[in-house]
Scaffold this motif. Structure first.
Motif, PDB file in Angstrom:
ATOM      1  N   UNK A  40       0.838  -1.200   0.000  1.00  0.00           N
ATOM      2  CA  UNK A  40       0.000   0.000   0.000  1.00  0.00           C
ATOM      3  C   UNK A  40       0.871   1.247   0.000  1.00  0.00           C
ATOM      4  N   UNK A  41       1.967   1.213   0.751  1.00  0.00           N
ATOM      5  CA  UNK A  41       2.918   2.340   0.718  1.00  0.00           C
ATOM      6  C   UNK A  41       3.424   2.534  -0.704  1.00  0.00           C
ATOM      7  N   UNK A  42       3.808   1.456  -1.348  1.00  0.00           N
ATOM      8  CA  UNK A  42       4.409   1.521  -2.678  1.00  0.00           C
ATOM      9  C   UNK A  42       3.429   2.120  -3.684  1.00  0.00           C
ATOM     10  N   UNK A  43       2.179   1.672  -3.642  1.00  0.00           N
ATOM     11  CA  UNK A  43       1.207   2.137  -4.626  1.00  0.00           C
ATOM     12  C   UNK A  43       0.900   3.623  -4.485  1.00  0.00           C
ATOM     13  N   UNK A  44       1.177   4.194  -3.326  1.00  0.00           N
ATOM     14  CA  UNK A  44       0.957   5.634  -3.157  1.00  0.00           C
ATOM     15  C   UNK A  44       2.238   6.429  -3.395  1.00  0.00           C
ATOM     16  N   UNK A  45       3.315   6.080  -2.736  1.00  0.00           N
ATOM     17  CA  UNK A  45       4.511   6.920  -2.748  1.00  0.00           C
ATOM     18  C   UNK A  45       5.391   6.736  -3.974  1.00  0.00           C
ATOM     19  N   UNK A  46       5.320   5.583  -4.632  1.00  0.00           N
ATOM     20  CA  UNK A  46       6.199   5.362  -5.771  1.00  0.00           C
ATOM     21  C   UNK A  46       5.800   6.206  -6.975  1.00  0.00           C
ATOM     22  N   UNK A  47       4.507   6.419  -7.163  1.00  0.00           N
ATOM     23  CA  UNK A  47       4.039   7.170  -8.330  1.00  0.00           C
ATOM     24  C   UNK A  47       3.074   8.283  -7.939  1.00  0.00           C
ATOM     25  N   UNK A  48       1.988   7.933  -7.264  1.00  0.00           N
ATOM     26  CA  UNK A  48       0.891   8.868  -7.024  1.00  0.00           C
ATOM     27  C   UNK A  48       1.361  10.118  -6.300  1.00  0.00           C
ATOM     28  N   UNK A  49       2.097   9.950  -5.214  1.00  0.00           N
ATOM     29  CA  UNK A  49       2.529  11.103  -4.426  1.00  0.00           C
ATOM     30  C   UNK A  49       3.449  12.012  -5.228  1.00  0.00           C
ATOM     31  N   UNK A  50       4.341  11.423  -5.994  1.00  0.00           N
ATOM     32  CA  UNK A  50       5.294  12.216  -6.776  1.00  0.00           C
ATOM     33  C   UNK A  50       4.597  12.997  -7.887  1.00  0.00           C
ATOM     34  N   UNK A  51       3.678  12.338  -8.592  1.00  0.00           N
ATOM     35  CA  UNK A  51       2.964  13.015  -9.681  1.00  0.00           C
ATOM     36  C   UNK A  51       2.079  14.136  -9.127  1.00  0.00           C
ATOM     37  N   UNK A  52       1.384  13.858  -8.010  1.00  0.00           N
ATOM     38  CA  UNK A  52       0.510  14.878  -7.420  1.00  0.00           C
ATOM     39  C   UNK A  52       1.297  16.103  -6.977  1.00  0.00           C
ATOM     40  N   UNK A  53       2.456  15.884  -6.340  1.00  0.00           N
ATOM     41  CA  UNK A  53       3.267  17.024  -5.910  1.00  0.00           C
ATOM     42  C   UNK A  53       3.813  17.791  -7.108  1.00  0.00           C
ATOM     43  N   UNK A  54       4.221  17.072  -8.147  1.00  0.00           N
ATOM     44  CA  UNK A  54       4.741  17.722  -9.353  1.00  0.00           C
ATOM     45  C   UNK A  54       3.674  18.592 -10.016  1.00  0.00           C
ATOM     46  N   UNK A  55       2.460  18.072 -10.109  1.00  0.00           N
ATOM     47  CA  UNK A  55       1.361  18.841 -10.691  1.00  0.00           C
ATOM     48  C   UNK A  55       1.035  20.061  -9.842  1.00  0.00           C
ATOM     49  N   UNK A  56       1.062  19.887  -8.523  1.00  0.00           N
ATOM     50  CA  UNK A  56       0.761  20.989  -7.617  1.00  0.00           C
ATOM     51  C   UNK A  56       1.808  22.085  -7.737  1.00  0.00           C
ATOM     52  N   UNK A  57       3.070  21.702  -7.822  1.00  0.00           N
ATOM     53  CA  UNK A  57       4.150  22.692  -7.932  1.00  0.00           C
ATOM     54  C   UNK A  57       4.084  23.443  -9.254  1.00  0.00           C
ATOM     55  N   UNK A  58       3.613  22.767 -10.308  1.00  0.00           N
ATOM     56  CA  UNK A  58       3.542  23.409 -11.618  1.00  0.00           C
ATOM     57  C   UNK A  58       2.340  24.316 -11.798  1.00  0.00           C
ATOM     58  N   UNK A  59       1.332  24.162 -10.954  1.00  0.00           N
ATOM     59  CA  UNK A  59       0.130  24.998 -11.060  1.00  0.00           C
ATOM     60  C   UNK A  59       0.354  26.337 -10.375  1.00  0.00           C
ATOM     61  N   UNK A  60      -0.435  27.323 -10.750  1.00  0.00           N
ATOM     62  CA  UNK A  60      -0.302  28.660 -10.185  1.00  0.00           C
ATOM     63  C   UNK A  60      -1.672  29.196  -9.771  1.00  0.00           C
ATOM     64  N   UNK A  61      -1.664  30.089  -8.773  1.00  0.00           N
ATOM     65  CA  UNK A  61      -2.863  30.822  -8.390  1.00  0.00           C
ATOM     66  C   UNK A  61      -4.032  29.937  -8.024  1.00  0.00           C
ATOM     67  N   UNK A  62      -5.203  30.285  -8.601  1.00  0.00           N
ATOM     68  CA  UNK A  62      -6.433  29.563  -8.292  1.00  0.00           C
ATOM     69  C   UNK A  62      -6.356  28.113  -8.747  1.00  0.00           C
ATOM     70  N   UNK A  63      -5.670  27.868  -9.860  1.00  0.00           N
ATOM     71  CA  UNK A  63      -5.522  26.495 -10.344  1.00  0.00           C
ATOM     72  C   UNK A  63      -4.809  25.638  -9.296  1.00  0.00           C
ATOM     73  N   UNK A  64      -3.804  26.210  -8.633  1.00  0.00           N
ATOM     74  CA  UNK A  64      -3.067  25.457  -7.611  1.00  0.00           C
ATOM     75  C   UNK A  64      -3.958  25.140  -6.415  1.00  0.00           C
TER      76      UNK A  64
END
Length: 400
Positions: free
Chosen positions: A246-270
């Motif tokens: 369960x750790x692997x299925x979240x942290x190996x891909x999901x957590x990294x992609x979500x943080x990357x998308x969040x960092x790339x968004x700006x303003x209201x989109x973020x």
């Protein structure tokens, strides 16, 4: 935005990380989640599970409030530190009263009222601290005041529910939480400030770790002080393998992609992305982990309590469905996170969730050990499948 000596505001500090005070605050949630699992274990019925999930929704809302506060100001500075310590103390009292959230125990203070009172204090402290942080930001002040439209009636309904028993109490809880959650959702992302996406994502990753830790603790509690056998040892390894998967299925891909998308968004989109992916979609994720912990706890109780259970006895009813259903909910939540961040569903995780639910009636006739092994093999098989190159190429991963 000006910064004050007594209340340091985070404005352009993209490198802001989780503070030790926030970790101290999270320690209370370790106990709170344990209490919630125990509440469901003590009332092992569909109604008891619903009550536990409603309590979890209350705890989640409290935690999320302070996660958002911590990404706006340095909570370990000045008067914000005092507010965090105050919230930590009241949250601990809230956690202590979880077993009495719906039914008062004879003697002492009124449990349901104390639970609601502590919840109200935690939320009000958050509002006061956040309004202090927004004293130079009129737009943020307005959105914080809009939160009161859901908070005030929600607390009022919970107070009324504290005086009731039976179905109406549960109905009022559902309505109260629905009012508060929908108010936040329909108020929209405009006005919120999310200055450090890395800090924000790290906070939610840590709460996932805390929830997974409850699964490990549940195994130990389920085994209890009994002599170790090969059966218990083997199943314990399967239980920890399940948690690792369960750790692997979240942290190996999901957590990294979500943080990357969040960092790339700006303003209201973020802020919209943060609200959807983290505030709302992480709740079913955490709920799924807690349900798995409950199922593991009961499974290992069956394996270790030889006075009341035989080694080949099946895990059936609510415990069986919380194990497989909780894992299915976790997988669906992970797939929903991918849908929100990447734009496509994770089909193999949805298929596995459906398969787990489909085989549950069969597992109710198999030994409890078989249920634990099946859950572990299912998750580890999913991890192995997704490590194949053609699956990994579908989601370009950001660098570590």
């Amino acid at each position: 935005m000006p910064t004050g000596r007594r209340l340091h505001l985070v404005t352009a500090d993209e490198g802001h990380r989780v503070s030790t005070l926030e970790l101290f605050f999270d320690l209370v949630f370790v106990y709170a989640i344990t209490q919630t699992t125990q509440l469901m274990a003590d009332h092992l019925s569909p109604l008891g599970v619903v009550e536990g999930l409603l309590v979890l929704a209350v705890l989640w809302w409290c935690w999320c409030c302070y996660a958002w506060l911590g990404t706006t100001i340095h909570v370990d500075h000045g008067i914000a530190r005092l507010a965090m310590f105050g919230a930590t103390g009241v949250m601990f009292l809230l956690s202590l009263t979880v077993p009495e959230a719906f039914t008062d125990r004879p003697g002492g203070l009124d449990g349901p009222l104390l639970f609601v009172g502590c919840y109200a204090i935690v939320r009000v402290l958050h509002e006061v601290a956040y309004l202090g942080a927004a004293r130079h930001d009129p737009e943020l002040q307005r959105v914080l005041l809009r939160m009161l439209r859901g908070l005030v009636p929600s607390i009022g309904l919970l107070v009324l529910a504290a005086f009731l028993n039976g179905p109406w109490q549960l109905v009022l809880w559902v309505v109260a939480l629905t009012v508060d959650y929908l108010n936040v959702y329909f108020s929209g992302p405009a006005g919120w400030r999310l200055n450090s996406p890395a800090h924000f994502a790290e906070r939610f990753g840590l709460i996932v770790i805390i929830a997974l830790g409850e699964s490990i603790v549940a195994i130990g509690i389920g085994i209890g002080p009994v002599p170790m056998t090969w059966l218990i040892a083997g199943c314990a390894l399967c239980g920890i393998a399940l948690a690792a998967g369960m750790w692997w299925t979240y942290f190996d891909v999901v957590a990294r992609v979500a943080e990357h998308r969040l960092a790339g968004a700006k303003g209201v989109e973020r802020t919209k992305l943060a609200t959807d992916s983290y505030t709302f979609l992480h709740l079913p994720l955490i709920a799924g982990i807690v349900l798995v912990a409950l199922g593991l706890k009961k499974a290992f109780l069956y394996l270790s309590d030889t006075a009341h259970h035989t080694p080949g006895e099946a895990l059936h009813g609510v415990p069986m469905w919380t194990l497989t259903g909780g894992l299915a909910l976790y997988l669906v939540a992970l797939s929903a996170l991918r849908r929100r961040n990447v734009g496509s569903w994770n089909i193999q995780r949805l298929v596995l969730a459906a398969v787990l639910l489909g085989v549950t009636p069969l597992l109710e006739h198999a030994p409890a050990a078989a249920a634990v092994v099946t859950a572990a093999v299912a998750v580890l098989g999913l991890v192995a499948f997704e490590r194949m190159a053609w699956v990994r190429r579908q989601v370009p991963l950001p660098p570590r």
